[in-house]
Every structure is written in C-alpha cells, then in structure tokens.
Motif scaffolding. Structure first.
Motif: not given
Length: 213
Positions: A92-100, A127-133, A201-202
């Motif tokens: 999750l932290e790495r995904i946040g880094d991609y947004a940053e 799509k990424t947000i939907d998958m993450l949720h 990965n999650i």
C-alpha cells in the motif's frame, strides 16, 4: 479464552486501520489523475505532502503488529495473518508512492498544453482503484477466490498501458517535438501499471493467508 478474545479484537482494529490506509491510497491515485487532467498544481502539491501521512499510517500499523507478536506470541494461522498484513501495508505504501510520483510529473508538466485528451490513463486509474478496494475487502472477508479473480484482472490494466504506450509512441514518431510531453504521460501510465501490479501482490498475500499456499 480472554487472551484469544483480546488478540482477535486487536487484530480486528489493525484490519480497520488497513482499510483506512487503503482509502488514503485510493484517494491519492484518484486525485493524482484529476490533477493531471485539470493541470491542478496545488492539488499535486497536496498529494505529495499527504504521502507522508500514508507513510506514517504504515509505520503505525507495523508497530501494532510487532507489539501483537511480542505480547501474544501468535502461532499458525494467526501468525500468518500478521505476516500477511505486514506485507500488504508495504504494498500500500508503494502504491501511494506511485500516486506521489504522478503528482510530481504533474508539477513537471506545469501549464503546458495537453498532448491529447486523456482517456485510457483515467481508465487505468479507475480500474486500479477498483481492484485495490476489492482486494482489501477480500482480506477482511478472507475470500481467496475473490483475490484470485482480482489478480487476474491485472491483464486489463496491462492492456490499457500497452495501448497508451503505442499511441504515445506514434505521437513521438510523427512529431519529435512531442517527445518530452509524450514521455511524461508514459511515466504516468507506467506508475499506474505498477500500482496495479502491487494490488496483484496484495491478492497473492490474501490467498497465502487463507490457504497457506
């Protein structure tokens, strides 16, 4: 029995915090693409600043997990659950880094005119947000079948990325003056593609937690 009840209560609180962190990350991805679409530099700066809050949430959850291991000495499935959580918050932290990273690209682009209407990049983000949720829902409900299905959907994001890349490459070939602008959009799409990989990965961690495999 009281010790077990206390353990599962604390574990439930940690899972709640993961959902909070997931919501923060989802918002960061959504806002980063909105900032790109609207050339909103203030929003981009806000996303970069807020990434520190995502990092802090990760360390907060990590500390809670370590305390749980130290005080409760969990075994078998319970220990596997905590290990799963520790891996998920890193993703999750790495995904946040991609947004940053997308927000920083927005600052690089500044107010220069858009190369093309943004169609597939917002689709990638959606799509990424939907998958993450749904992947975090699968964690909470311990649904390994759902996690496997979500992981398989990563192909959709990959296909969108390839489409974006090919289209932007054609812009570069036709007019070399567009190379810089096109390259920055490729970077954005790449960040979203990598974010979706992290969601996969999650999902794999959820499957491991539920099945042990």
């Amino acid at each position: 029995m009281e010790i077990r009840a206390a353990f599962h209560k604390k574990l439930g609180q940690i899972q709640d915090e993961i959902l909070v962190m997931g919501s923060m990350v989802e918002k960061a991805i959504e806002q980063s693409v909105e900032a790109l679409k609207n050339r909103d530099l203030d929003m981009a700066k806000h996303i970069i600043k807020d990434d520190l809050n995502i990092n802090h949430k990760r360390y907060e959850i990590e500390e809670g997990c370590i305390k749980l291991i130290a005080t409760q000495q969990p075994m078998a499935v319970d220990l596997r659950n905590i290990i799963c959580i520790l891996n998920i918050i890193t993703e999750l932290e790495r995904i946040g880094d991609y947004a940053e990273g997308i927000a920083r690209i927005v600052l690089m682009i500044g107010d220069e005119p858009p190369l093309k209407p943004l169609i597939d990049i917002p689709r990638m983000a959606e799509k990424t947000i939907d998958m993450l949720h749904r992947s975090l829902d699968a964690l909470v409900t311990q649904n390994s079948d759902s996690a496997r299905q979500i992981a398989a959907e990563d192909t959709e994001v990959d296909n969108l990325y390839n489409q974006v890349f090919r289209e932007l490459l054609s812009f570069m070939i036709e007019d070399p003056k567009t190379i810089t602008r096109a390259t920055r959009l490729v970077w954005v799409a790449h960040n979203l593609e990598r974010a979706a990989d992290r969601v996969t990965n999650i999902c794999e961690r959820v499957v491991f937690f539920v099945t042990g495999k």
